[in-house]
Design a protein around this motif. Structure first.
Motif, short mmCIF file in Angstrom:
data_model
loop_
_atom_site.label_atom_id
_atom_site.label_comp_id
_atom_site.label_asym_id
_atom_site.label_seq_id
_atom_site.Cartn_x
_atom_site.Cartn_y
_atom_site.Cartn_z
N LEU A 141 65.99 108.13 5.39
CA LEU A 141 65.70 106.72 5.17
C LEU A 141 64.75 106.17 6.23
CD1 LEU A 141 69.26 105.40 4.18
CD2 LEU A 141 67.23 105.50 2.70
N ILE A 142 64.99 106.53 7.49
CA ILE A 142 64.10 106.06 8.56
C ILE A 142 62.71 106.65 8.41
CG2 ILE A 142 63.75 106.01 11.06
CD1 ILE A 142 66.77 106.11 11.39
N SER A 143 62.64 107.93 8.05
CA SER A 143 61.33 108.57 7.84
C SER A 143 60.59 107.91 6.68
CB SER A 143 61.52 110.06 7.56
OG SER A 143 62.16 110.71 8.64
N SER A 144 61.32 107.54 5.64
CA SER A 144 60.69 106.84 4.51
C SER A 144 60.14 105.50 4.95
CB SER A 144 61.71 106.65 3.38
OG SER A 144 62.20 107.90 2.93
N GLY A 145 60.90 104.80 5.81
CA GLY A 145 60.40 103.53 6.34
C GLY A 145 59.13 103.70 7.16
N CYS A 146 59.09 104.75 7.98
CA CYS A 146 57.88 105.01 8.78
C CYS A 146 56.70 105.38 7.88
CB CYS A 146 58.16 106.13 9.78
SG CYS A 146 59.33 105.70 11.09
N ALA A 147 56.98 106.08 6.78
CA ALA A 147 55.89 106.45 5.86
C ALA A 147 55.37 105.25 5.09
CB ALA A 147 56.40 107.52 4.89
N LEU A 148 56.25 104.29 4.80
CA LEU A 148 55.82 103.09 4.07
C LEU A 148 55.11 102.07 4.96
CD1 LEU A 148 59.01 102.45 1.87
CD2 LEU A 148 56.76 103.21 1.06
N TYR A 149 55.30 102.16 6.25
CA TYR A 149 54.76 101.16 7.17
C TYR A 149 53.25 100.97 7.05
CZ TYR A 149 54.45 98.44 11.50
OH TYR A 149 54.23 97.46 12.42
N PRO A 150 52.44 102.04 6.95
CA PRO A 150 50.98 101.83 6.83
C PRO A 150 50.55 101.14 5.55
CG PRO A 150 51.48 104.06 7.59
CD PRO A 150 52.77 103.47 7.15
N LEU A 151 51.41 101.08 4.54
CA LEU A 151 51.03 100.40 3.30
C LEU A 151 50.88 98.90 3.48
CD1 LEU A 151 53.30 102.27 0.72
CD2 LEU A 151 50.87 102.63 1.17
N GLY A 152 51.42 98.36 4.58
CA GLY A 152 51.33 96.92 4.82
C GLY A 152 50.19 96.50 5.72
N TRP A 153 49.31 97.44 6.08
CA TRP A 153 48.22 97.11 7.00
C TRP A 153 47.08 96.34 6.33
CZ3 TRP A 153 47.82 102.60 9.65
CH2 TRP A 153 48.99 102.80 10.42
N ASN A 154 47.14 96.18 5.02
CA ASN A 154 46.08 95.43 4.34
C ASN A 154 46.45 93.97 4.10
OD1 ASN A 154 48.07 95.91 2.46
ND2 ASN A 154 46.66 96.38 0.77
N SER A 155 47.60 93.53 4.63
CA SER A 155 47.98 92.13 4.47
C SER A 155 47.09 91.24 5.35
CB SER A 155 49.45 91.93 4.84
OG SER A 155 49.66 92.21 6.21
N PRO A 156 46.83 90.00 4.96
CA PRO A 156 45.93 89.12 5.73
C PRO A 156 46.37 88.94 7.18
CG PRO A 156 46.36 88.19 3.56
CD PRO A 156 47.27 89.37 3.70
N GLU A 157 47.68 88.84 7.42
CA GLU A 157 48.15 88.63 8.78
C GLU A 157 47.83 89.81 9.68
OE1 GLU A 157 52.42 87.74 11.07
OE2 GLU A 157 52.18 87.31 8.93
N ILE A 158 47.96 91.02 9.15
CA ILE A 158 47.67 92.21 9.95
C ILE A 158 46.16 92.37 10.12
CG2 ILE A 158 48.08 94.68 10.17
CD1 ILE A 158 50.56 92.87 10.25
N MET A 159 45.40 92.07 9.07
CA MET A 159 43.95 92.20 9.16
C MET A 159 43.37 91.26 10.21
SD MET A 159 42.86 92.63 5.15
CE MET A 159 41.13 92.84 5.57
N GLN A 160 43.93 90.06 10.36
CA GLN A 160 43.46 89.14 11.39
C GLN A 160 43.68 89.70 12.78
OE1 GLN A 160 45.54 85.47 10.67
NE2 GLN A 160 44.56 85.12 8.68
N THR A 161 44.71 90.50 12.94
CA THR A 161 45.02 91.08 14.24
C THR A 161 44.22 92.35 14.50
OG1 THR A 161 47.27 90.21 14.02
CG2 THR A 161 46.92 91.87 15.71
N CYS A 162 43.79 93.02 13.44
CA CYS A 162 43.12 94.31 13.57
C CYS A 162 41.62 94.21 13.29
CB CYS A 162 43.77 95.34 12.64
SG CYS A 162 45.52 95.63 12.97
N GLY A 163 41.03 93.09 13.62
CA GLY A 163 39.57 92.94 13.51
C GLY A 163 39.07 92.76 12.10
N ASN A 164 39.94 92.40 11.16
CA ASN A 164 39.56 92.19 9.75
C ASN A 164 38.94 93.44 9.12
OD1 ASN A 164 40.36 89.41 9.44
ND2 ASN A 164 38.60 88.87 10.72
N VAL A 165 39.25 94.60 9.65
CA VAL A 165 38.72 95.86 9.09
C VAL A 165 39.84 96.83 8.76
CG1 VAL A 165 36.45 95.68 10.17
CG2 VAL A 165 38.34 96.74 11.42
N SER A 166 41.08 96.40 8.91
CA SER A 166 42.19 97.31 8.63
C SER A 166 42.46 97.37 7.13
CB SER A 166 43.46 96.86 9.36
OG SER A 166 43.90 95.60 8.87
#
Length: 243
Positions: free
Chosen positions: A153-178
């Motif tokens: 379950l924890i490994s699945s959570g770590c694998a799913l984590y990168p799927l959320g890097w395209n959200s606007p809040e994360i993109m604002q933090t990652c130079g709008n290129v994530s």
């Protein structure tokens, strides 16, 4: 004949080895003790990493920003004159729906469930070091299976984590290129690796060690169990045979 009948109906006269005073009896083998220690370490490492907001590091308005799945450090707010200012403090999102992406919401639930399962097994394993008869060989293997599920379950959570890097809040933090599986100007934090490492250790090492953790039942313990169970039946039989 009478002596044989008394011996069969009253087994409490059989000698039972006395326990040494002041000794602590454990239900685990030497390998089981190592398993209990590693179970506690992996559970604490994964659970601590789950609650700390250091999975992802970036910057916004010149200030460092960090995330986990449901927590964040440093966030922008509207100040005087509608200008954005950074509030330098850590906290969780106001609600479950406020988590930036669906992937992170699923990651929060899956990782939390896995950490809870690992902590439960670790607690039982530590108690097994102090209590005799708590963990048998079969029980240890069942607990190892639970650890495998928790680590999965924890490994699945770590694998799913990168799927959320395209959200606007994360993109604002990652130079709008994530984007998904693309960090942009951000970088993964130590808590992400710690959670994944703890899950991998639980799935591979702890699950294997659990197969040899519990003790086989001793003959003396089996005799004591049989004697306790049959004593009541012997007394009833003796009462029925009396005129």
């Amino acid at each position: 004949m009478i002596t044989f009948y008394i011996w069969c109906c009253d087994p409490t006269h059989l000698p039972i080895p006395a326990e040494k005073p002041g000794t602590m009896r454990s239900s685990l083998t030497l390998v089981g003790t190592l398993w209990a220690f590693l179970s506690l370490v992996t559970a604490v490492a994964s659970s601590t990493s789950y609650f700390l907001p250091y999975w992802l590091f970036g910057s916004q308005l010149g200030k460092p920003v960090s995330f986990s799945t449901f927590r964040r450090c440093n966030y922008p707010v509207r100040g005087e004159g509608q200008s954005l200012i950074m509030v330098e403090e850590c906290g969780r999102y106001a609600s479950f729906n406020a988590i930036p992406s669906l992937a992170w919401q699923v990651c929060t639930v899956a990782t939390g469930a896995g950490c809870a399962l690992l902590l439960l097994v670790a607690l039982a394993a530590v108690l097994g070091c102090c209590m005799e008869g708590l963990i048998s060989r079969m029980m240890g293997r069942c607990m190892g299976a639970a650890q495998f599920v928790g680590g999965l379950l924890i490994s699945s959570g770590c694998a799913l984590y990168p799927l959320g890097w395209n959200s606007p809040e994360i993109m604002q933090t990652c130079g709008n290129v994530s984007n998904q599986f693309q960090l942009g100007t951000c970088r993964l934090g130590w808590a992400y690796y710690c959670a994944g490492g703890g899950a991998a250790a639980a799935m591979l090492i702890c699950t294997w060690l659990s197969c040899f953790a519990g003790r086989h039942p001793k003959p003396v313990m089996l005799v004591e169990s049989i004697m306790r169970n049959t004593n009541s039946y012997a007394m009833e039989l003796d009462h029925c045979l009396k005129p």
